[in-house]
Every structure is written in C-alpha cells, then in structure tokens.
Design a protein around this motif. Structure first.
Motif: not given
Length: 124
Positions: A106-124
């Motif tokens: 779960x912690x690994x998934x949360x970290x991955x979600x955070x990375x994906x969110x950061x990537x999505x935010x950075x792309x915008x």
C-alpha cells in the motif's frame, strides 16, 4: 431335735440342694445360650467386616479407575488445546506478516500514485 428334726432339716437341705442344682443347670443353660449368641454375633461381625472390606476394595478400585480415566482425558484435552493454540499462534503470525506485506505494498502504491500525480501535474 432328734431324728425327726434332723430328717426334716436333711429333707429341706436336699430340697435346697436340688433347687441350687436346678438353678445351676438353668444358669449353665443361659450361659451356653449366651455363648452361642456371642459366637453367632462374632461370626456375623467377621462376615460383615469381610463384606465391608470387599465393598471398600471394589469402591477404591472403581474410584482409582475413574481418576485414571479423568486424568487421561484431561491430558488428552490439554494436548488438543496446546495444539490448537500453536495452530492459532501460527495463523496469527502469518496474518501479521501478510498485513505487513500489504502495508508495504500500500505504501509503495501510494508513493507510485504520488509520482504519477506529480507527473500529471508537471505535464500540465
């Protein structure tokens, strides 16, 4: 107190002697009867003591068998409970390890979600 007086007293003495002998015979008969009663009572006492001893031995043997059976049953139930406790403890240990793994995943998934969110935010 010539011969008549002494013969009356002699006759009376004979009667007294016969009466004493009769009383002695009666007393002897009573004593014999009481001796027989005492013998009978002693025999009955011994018979009853023997019967009581037999009953006591049988009861002691029965109680001993029951105690042994109960002890064996308790030991068996105790062994079953120990085995059940070990099984449950093992199950709890496995559940804890699985919970730790799931927590780590779960912690690994949360970290991955955070990375994906950061990537999505950075792309915008």
């Amino acid at each position: 107190m010539d011969a008549t007086g002494s013969s009356k007293s002699g006759g009376s003495l004979k009667k007294q002697m016969v009466a004493v002998l009769a009383a002695l015979d009666e007393s002897s008969a009573i004593i014999d009867t009481q001796k027989k009663q005492i013998e009978y009572l002693n025999d009955e006492k011994e018979r009853l003591e023997g019967l009581l001893n037999e009953k006591e031995e049988a009861l002691n043997a029965r109680v001993s068998r029951e105690i042994i059976d109960l002890k064996e049953e308790m030991e068996h139930k105790f062994a079953l409970q120990v085995a059940e406790n070990k099984r449950l403890q093992h199950h709890i240990t496995l559940q804890k390890k699985e919970s730790e793994k799931l927590g780590a995943a779960l912690l690994a998934l949360q970290e991955r979600m955070q990375l994906v969110e950061n990537e999505v935010i950075d792309e915008d």
